[in-house]
Motif scaffolding. Structure first.
Motif, PDB file in Angstrom:
ATOM      1  N   ALA A 181       0.830  -1.202   0.000  1.00  0.00           N
ATOM      2  CA  ALA A 181       0.000   0.000   0.000  1.00  0.00           C
ATOM      3  C   ALA A 181       0.871   1.261   0.000  1.00  0.00           C
ATOM      4  CB  ALA A 181      -0.922  -0.006   1.210  1.00  0.00           C
ATOM      5  N   VAL A 182       1.981   1.220   0.747  1.00  0.00           N
ATOM      6  CA  VAL A 182       2.904   2.357   0.771  1.00  0.00           C
ATOM      7  C   VAL A 182       3.535   2.551  -0.607  1.00  0.00           C
ATOM      8  CG1 VAL A 182       5.041   3.258   1.768  1.00  0.00           C
ATOM      9  CG2 VAL A 182       3.378   2.103   3.241  1.00  0.00           C
ATOM     10  N   VAL A 183       3.912   1.443  -1.239  1.00  0.00           N
ATOM     11  CA  VAL A 183       4.508   1.501  -2.579  1.00  0.00           C
ATOM     12  C   VAL A 183       3.501   2.072  -3.579  1.00  0.00           C
ATOM     13  CG1 VAL A 183       5.320   0.101  -4.522  1.00  0.00           C
ATOM     14  CG2 VAL A 183       6.205  -0.324  -2.225  1.00  0.00           C
ATOM     15  N   ASP A 184       2.264   1.644  -3.497  1.00  0.00           N
ATOM     16  CA  ASP A 184       1.227   2.164  -4.400  1.00  0.00           C
ATOM     17  C   ASP A 184       1.078   3.677  -4.238  1.00  0.00           C
ATOM     18  OD1 ASP A 184       0.728  -0.351  -5.377  1.00  0.00           O
ATOM     19  OD2 ASP A 184      -0.987  -0.738  -4.049  1.00  0.00           O
ATOM     20  N   GLU A 185       1.268   4.148  -3.015  1.00  0.00           N
ATOM     21  CA  GLU A 185       1.122   5.576  -2.724  1.00  0.00           C
ATOM     22  C   GLU A 185       2.360   6.372  -3.114  1.00  0.00           C
ATOM     23  OE1 GLU A 185       0.872   7.327   1.514  1.00  0.00           O
ATOM     24  OE2 GLU A 185      -1.215   6.979   0.955  1.00  0.00           O
ATOM     25  N   GLU A 186       3.546   5.817  -2.824  1.00  0.00           N
ATOM     26  CA  GLU A 186       4.798   6.538  -3.028  1.00  0.00           C
ATOM     27  C   GLU A 186       5.379   6.365  -4.432  1.00  0.00           C
ATOM     28  OE1 GLU A 186       6.404   8.626  -1.058  1.00  0.00           O
ATOM     29  OE2 GLU A 186       4.981   8.467   0.602  1.00  0.00           O
ATOM     30  N   GLN A 187       5.067   5.239  -5.094  1.00  0.00           N
ATOM     31  CA  GLN A 187       5.557   4.958  -6.441  1.00  0.00           C
ATOM     32  C   GLN A 187       7.091   4.974  -6.566  1.00  0.00           C
ATOM     33  OE1 GLN A 187       3.504   4.131  -9.296  1.00  0.00           O
ATOM     34  NE2 GLN A 187       2.157   3.766  -7.553  1.00  0.00           N
ATOM     35  N   PRO A 188       7.801   4.231  -5.707  1.00  0.00           N
ATOM     36  CA  PRO A 188       9.254   4.157  -5.866  1.00  0.00           C
ATOM     37  C   PRO A 188       9.619   3.237  -7.023  1.00  0.00           C
ATOM     38  CG  PRO A 188       8.566   2.666  -4.128  1.00  0.00           C
ATOM     39  CD  PRO A 188       7.326   3.398  -4.585  1.00  0.00           C
ATOM     40  N   GLN A 189      10.825   3.355  -7.525  1.00  0.00           N
ATOM     41  CA  GLN A 189      11.319   2.446  -8.567  1.00  0.00           C
ATOM     42  C   GLN A 189      12.045   1.253  -7.959  1.00  0.00           C
ATOM     43  OE1 GLN A 189       9.440   3.350 -11.207  1.00  0.00           O
ATOM     44  NE2 GLN A 189      11.198   2.852 -12.477  1.00  0.00           N
ATOM     45  N   ILE A 190      12.585   1.459  -6.758  1.00  0.00           N
ATOM     46  CA  ILE A 190      13.295   0.372  -6.070  1.00  0.00           C
ATOM     47  C   ILE A 190      12.839   0.321  -4.620  1.00  0.00           C
ATOM     48  CG2 ILE A 190      15.531  -0.486  -5.248  1.00  0.00           C
ATOM     49  CD1 ILE A 190      16.853   0.795  -7.645  1.00  0.00           C
ATOM     50  N   VAL A 191      12.554  -0.881  -4.140  1.00  0.00           N
ATOM     51  CA  VAL A 191      12.386  -1.108  -2.704  1.00  0.00           C
ATOM     52  C   VAL A 191      13.625  -1.874  -2.255  1.00  0.00           C
ATOM     53  CG1 VAL A 191      11.058  -2.220  -0.883  1.00  0.00           C
ATOM     54  CG2 VAL A 191       9.870  -1.149  -2.803  1.00  0.00           C
ATOM     55  N   LEU A 192      14.419  -1.247  -1.411  1.00  0.00           N
ATOM     56  CA  LEU A 192      15.682  -1.828  -0.954  1.00  0.00           C
ATOM     57  C   LEU A 192      15.539  -2.199   0.510  1.00  0.00           C
ATOM     58  CD1 LEU A 192      18.531  -2.483  -1.907  1.00  0.00           C
ATOM     59  CD2 LEU A 192      19.155  -0.118  -1.521  1.00  0.00           C
ATOM     60  N   ALA A 193      15.496  -3.487   0.802  1.00  0.00           N
ATOM     61  CA  ALA A 193      15.235  -3.957   2.165  1.00  0.00           C
ATOM     62  C   ALA A 193      16.370  -4.855   2.650  1.00  0.00           C
ATOM     63  CB  ALA A 193      13.916  -4.729   2.201  1.00  0.00           C
TER      64      ALA A 193
END
Length: 252
Positions: free
Chosen positions: A107-119
């Motif tokens: 849901a956060v990704v849908d809102e923020e629209q990042p190109q990379i999630v680095l975990a």
């Protein structure tokens, strides 16, 4: 390009973990907490991507108790631009399960629209090693786990992964989920001026309800116990005696 980095508040890796007397979990009373080491590596890599001109913004997010603000402020002091805290529990002993975390992160990704999630590849408290992979499945994004090197080339990321017996280099299309391994980098220490600046950086507070996610646990801890105490060694007088002892123990 925006990079999103999930971070978790865990027992500091230098602290000796103690199990509660009733075996219901780990004792967290008056225990030093800090950022999960693998997440710290992920934050450092995201900041390096920004310093290299690849990323334009680094956003950190934590899902857990309100005290995780401290963890987010550490990431901000390292160089992240802003933070999001999703308060999903009131009790520090409550651990939000990976699937619930992945749903909130989606849901956060849908809102923020990042190109990379680095975990980080996993948290050192529960060692689940599942959130990154679950998030990849929920989003339908490419994934590169256990990264020891990350290079962004246009609309793709070239990632060197640590696998059994060696290294594997893969190329994934962006957007993608990348999980950091231990040898990806060495995180920086936050300077005092940056720690002071971090207090003024934006930190938004949310709840799972804001994202329509139910964090009710699906698992229950039946029992927690400490590892068995290692038995004392035995000194032998000769090689023959050593071989005889090993045969008795069934080792040879």
């Amino acid at each position: 390009m925006k990079v999103l980095v999930p971070v978790k508040r865990v027992i500091d890796y230098n602290v000796k973990v103690r199990v509660k007397a009733d075996g219901t979990g780990v004792d967290l009373a008056n225990v030093k907490m800090s950022m999960n080491p693998f997440d710290e590596i992920a934050v450092e890599e995201a900041i390096r991507l920004k310093e290299a001109g690849v990323a334009s913004e680094v956003v950190v997010v934590s899902i857990g108790v309100k005290q995780a603000q401290e963890t987010l402020r550490t990431a901000l002091a390292m160089g992240a631009d802003r933070a999001i805290l999703v308060t999903a529990a009131d009790d520090v002993h409550t651990d939000i399960e990976p699937l619930a975390v992945a749903k909130i992160l989606k849901a956060v990704v849908d809102e923020e629209q990042p190109q990379i999630v680095l975990a980080g590849k996993q948290a050192i408290d529960n060692d689940m090693n599942a959130t990154g992979q679950m998030l990849s499945a929920l989003l339908g994004w490419s994934q590169a786990t256990f990264a020891s090197e990350v290079k962004v080339e246009g609309d793709a990321a070239v990632v060197t992964r640590e696998v059994d017996g060696g290294l594997q280099t893969i190329k994934v299309q962006l957007p993608a989920i990348i999980t950091a391994d231990l040898r990806l980098n060495e995180p920086r220490y936050a300077s005092l001026p940056n720690i002071m600046k971090a207090k003024k950086k934006p930190l938004d507070e949310k709840t799972p309800a804001d994202y329509g996610v139910d964090v009710t646990p699906r698992l229950s801890v039946v029992k927690t116990s400490e590892p068995a105490v290692r038995e004392a060694g035995e000194i032998v007088g000769s090689v023959d005696e050593l071989v005889a002892k090993l045969k008795e123990a069934g080792a040879v």
